[in-house]
Design a protein around this motif. Structure first.
Motif, PDB file in Angstrom:
ATOM      1  N   GLN A  96       0.830  -1.226   0.000  1.00 18.57           N
ATOM      2  CA  GLN A  96       0.000   0.000   0.000  1.00 18.57           C
ATOM      3  C   GLN A  96       0.857   1.266   0.000  1.00 18.57           C
ATOM      4  N   LEU A  97       2.091   1.133   0.477  1.00 20.40           N
ATOM      5  CA  LEU A  97       2.961   2.302   0.561  1.00 20.40           C
ATOM      6  C   LEU A  97       3.274   2.856  -0.833  1.00 20.40           C
ATOM      7  N   SER A  98       3.231   2.004  -1.844  1.00 18.87           N
ATOM      8  CA  SER A  98       3.487   2.531  -3.194  1.00 18.87           C
ATOM      9  C   SER A  98       2.317   3.411  -3.643  1.00 18.87           C
ATOM     10  N   GLY A  99       1.105   3.108  -3.159  1.00 19.16           N
ATOM     11  CA  GLY A  99      -0.047   3.974  -3.417  1.00 19.16           C
ATOM     12  C   GLY A  99       0.112   5.309  -2.707  1.00 19.16           C
ATOM     13  N   MET A 100       0.688   5.257  -1.506  1.00 21.38           N
ATOM     14  CA  MET A 100       0.930   6.485  -0.732  1.00 21.38           C
ATOM     15  C   MET A 100       1.887   7.388  -1.503  1.00 21.38           C
ATOM     16  N   GLU A 101       2.879   6.782  -2.130  1.00 23.07           N
ATOM     17  CA  GLU A 101       3.846   7.586  -2.891  1.00 23.07           C
ATOM     18  C   GLU A 101       3.116   8.394  -3.971  1.00 23.07           C
ATOM     19  N   VAL A 102       2.137   7.774  -4.607  1.00 21.14           N
ATOM     20  CA  VAL A 102       1.353   8.457  -5.641  1.00 21.14           C
ATOM     21  C   VAL A 102       0.517   9.577  -5.026  1.00 21.14           C
ATOM     22  N   SER A 103      -0.112   9.286  -3.860  1.00 24.40           N
ATOM     23  CA  SER A 103      -0.934  10.315  -3.191  1.00 24.40           C
ATOM     24  C   SER A 103      -0.109  11.530  -2.796  1.00 24.40           C
ATOM     25  N   LEU A 104       1.156  11.288  -2.436  1.00 23.53           N
ATOM     26  CA  LEU A 104       1.993  12.388  -1.951  1.00 23.53           C
ATOM     27  C   LEU A 104       2.255  13.436  -3.019  1.00 23.53           C
ATOM     28  N   VAL A 105       2.252  12.999  -4.277  1.00 25.01           N
ATOM     29  CA  VAL A 105       2.621  13.914  -5.359  1.00 25.01           C
ATOM     30  C   VAL A 105       1.762  15.175  -5.343  1.00 25.01           C
ATOM     31  N   ASN A 106       0.484  15.019  -5.020  1.00 26.14           N
ATOM     32  CA  ASN A 106      -0.390  16.206  -5.033  1.00 26.14           C
ATOM     33  C   ASN A 106      -0.672  16.768  -3.645  1.00 26.14           C
ATOM     34  N   ALA A 107       0.003  16.223  -2.619  1.00 27.80           N
ATOM     35  CA  ALA A 107      -0.319  16.652  -1.246  1.00 27.80           C
ATOM     36  C   ALA A 107       0.396  17.949  -0.896  1.00 27.80           C
ATOM     37  N   MET A 108      -0.226  18.703   0.011  1.00 26.16           N
ATOM     38  CA  MET A 108       0.469  19.875   0.555  1.00 26.16           C
ATOM     39  C   MET A 108       1.580  19.372   1.463  1.00 26.16           C
ATOM     40  N   SER A 109       2.643  20.125   1.557  1.00 21.63           N
ATOM     41  CA  SER A 109       3.818  19.758   2.376  1.00 21.63           C
ATOM     42  C   SER A 109       4.151  18.276   2.215  1.00 21.63           C
ATOM     43  N   ARG A 110       4.181  17.854   0.965  1.00 19.62           N
ATOM     44  CA  ARG A 110       4.294  16.418   0.674  1.00 19.62           C
ATOM     45  C   ARG A 110       5.626  15.813   1.119  1.00 19.62           C
ATOM     46  N   GLU A 111       6.667  16.646   1.236  1.00 19.06           N
ATOM     47  CA  GLU A 111       7.987  16.096   1.614  1.00 19.06           C
ATOM     48  C   GLU A 111       8.075  15.816   3.104  1.00 19.06           C
ATOM     49  N   THR A 112       7.126  16.355   3.890  1.00 19.71           N
ATOM     50  CA  THR A 112       7.299  16.252   5.350  1.00 19.71           C
ATOM     51  C   THR A 112       6.234  15.387   6.030  1.00 19.71           C
ATOM     52  N   ILE A 113       5.521  14.587   5.264  1.00 21.47           N
ATOM     53  CA  ILE A 113       4.447  13.770   5.863  1.00 21.47           C
ATOM     54  C   ILE A 113       5.037  12.743   6.839  1.00 21.47           C
ATOM     55  N   LEU A 114       6.150  12.105   6.441  1.00 24.76           N
ATOM     56  CA  LEU A 114       6.781  11.131   7.335  1.00 24.76           C
ATOM     57  C   LEU A 114       7.313  11.836   8.590  1.00 24.76           C
ATOM     58  N   ARG A 115       7.907  13.006   8.395  1.00 24.68           N
ATOM     59  CA  ARG A 115       8.426  13.752   9.556  1.00 24.68           C
ATOM     60  C   ARG A 115       7.286  14.052  10.538  1.00 24.68           C
ATOM     61  N   GLN A 116       6.131  14.446   9.999  1.00 21.38           N
ATOM     62  CA  GLN A 116       5.000  14.766  10.886  1.00 21.38           C
ATOM     63  C   GLN A 116       4.545  13.523  11.647  1.00 21.38           C
ATOM     64  N   TYR A 117       4.599  12.364  10.985  1.00 17.20           N
ATOM     65  CA  TYR A 117       4.253  11.127  11.701  1.00 17.20           C
ATOM     66  C   TYR A 117       5.286  10.862  12.813  1.00 17.20           C
ATOM     67  N   LEU A 118       6.579  10.971  12.469  1.00 20.87           N
ATOM     68  CA  LEU A 118       7.625  10.677  13.462  1.00 20.87           C
ATOM     69  C   LEU A 118       7.559  11.634  14.651  1.00 20.87           C
ATOM     70  N   ASP A 119       7.106  12.867  14.403  1.00 15.55           N
ATOM     71  CA  ASP A 119       6.939  13.830  15.502  1.00 15.55           C
ATOM     72  C   ASP A 119       5.974  13.301  16.559  1.00 15.55           C
ATOM     73  N   THR A 120       5.043  12.434  16.154  1.00 16.75           N
ATOM     74  CA  THR A 120       4.058  11.924  17.128  1.00 16.75           C
ATOM     75  C   THR A 120       4.628  10.784  17.974  1.00 16.75           C
ATOM     76  N   VAL A 121       5.737  10.159  17.523  1.00 21.00           N
ATOM     77  CA  VAL A 121       6.254   8.984  18.258  1.00 21.00           C
ATOM     78  C   VAL A 121       7.664   9.173  18.810  1.00 21.00           C
ATOM     79  N   LYS A 122       8.369  10.203  18.339  1.00 15.84           N
ATOM     80  CA  LYS A 122       9.811  10.210  18.620  1.00 15.84           C
ATOM     81  C   LYS A 122      10.171  10.424  20.093  1.00 15.84           C
ATOM     82  N   ARG A 123       9.262  11.010  20.845  1.00 16.90           N
ATOM     83  CA  ARG A 123       9.626  11.249  22.261  1.00 16.90           C
ATOM     84  C   ARG A 123       9.867   9.929  23.018  1.00 16.90           C
TER      85      ARG A 123
END
Length: 273
Positions: A96-123
């Motif tokens: 499914q992650l390959s589908g996510m790659e396609v979705s990211l192309v048109n997303a806002m702040s598409r380069e930082t989606i993973l960073r935003q996820y990691l911000d929720t767990v990194k502590r």
């Protein structure tokens, strides 16, 4: 907690990224660190190598978490994170992650989606390691945008100069445009057949070409049939062949990675004074 986020990247496949991610992660856990491994490859190689032989049957994978970031859906603490017997946590991936790659192309702040996820767990973690897919697409850019360090495994079989140049350009571009904190820890040689002069020549050539700008790790990961066997077993080289030369090499690599961290902290403390 000052979380170290390390992307393990090379757009060439078959260079030992996944093996390095698993064994460096478990090596860090053995040193008492809290470690989360992120499978950033739709093929799910890291998930498979840690014993989840059919990642597509798992209820939650990385694409679900990135999807939640995209739709602003709250993420529950620890949601979807799996616990491995050798003391590391895993956020798995599937096709499914390959589908996510396609979705990211048109997303806002598409380069930082993973960073935003990691911000929720990194502590909860000292180290987060990201196993990047073998391409320089949007998922790899997301990993580089989220990381503060990059480790580049290179197979000691041919001169990978062209591919390396492309990767270094991508890293520099991400550093300039999205993530100024990104630093290259170094290039590390994998699958080194020390019986041949060829591996020695490649090693010398890499050190000559890049050694002035980029660290080439002292730890070289030897070529080993045993290292190939472990991905079918769902355990690390430490559990499979603890006295072997590959386990020793990954132990040394773990020490080198921690040493780089210490040196940088010292520099920072020096600057902060």
């Amino acid at each position: 907690m000052n979380t170290q986020i390390i992307a393990i990247a090379n757009q060439k496949g078959g260079v030992g990224k996944t093996t390095t991610c698993a064994n460096l992660g478990i090596g860090l856990a053995q040193e008492g660190k809290k470690v989360l491994l992120i499978d950033g490859d739709p093929q799910g190689s890291l998930s498979i190598s840690l014993g989840y032989s059919r990642p597509d049957t798992l209820p939650v994978t990385l694409s679900d978490m990135m999807g939640k970031v995209l739709t602003d859906t709250p993420i529950q603490p620890g949601e979807g994170i799996l616990h491995h017997a050798e003391g590391v946590d895993l956020m798995p991936a599937d096709i499914q992650l390959s589908g996510m790659e396609v979705s990211l192309v048109n997303a806002m702040s598409r380069e930082t989606i993973l960073r935003q996820y990691l911000d929720t767990v990194k502590r909860d973690y000292n180290h987060i390691l990201i196993d990047c897919q073998p391409s320089l697409g949007m998922l790899t850019v997301n990993a580089l945008a989220a990381a503060n360090r990059v480790l580049i495994p290179v197979q000691a079989e041919y001169l990978p100069a062209k591919g390396l140049e492309q990767l270094l350009q991508t890293i520099n571009k991400v550093r300039r445009q999205i993530n100024p904190k990104l630093q290259i820890d170094g290039i590390m040689l994998t699958m080194v057949d020390s019986r041949t002069n060829f591996a020695k020549e490649i090693s010398a050539l890499l050190r000559e070409t890049y050694g002035s700008k980029i660290k080439v790790f002292g730890s070289e990961i030897p070529h080993s049939v045993r290292a190939k066997e472990i991905s079918a077993e769902g355990k690390s080289i430490y559990a499979h062949d603890p006295e072997g030369k590959v386990a020793a090499a990954y132990k040394n690599l773990t020490k080198e990675v921690l040493k780089i961290e210490k040196q940088r902290e010292k520099c920072k403390a020096g600057i902060g004074r």
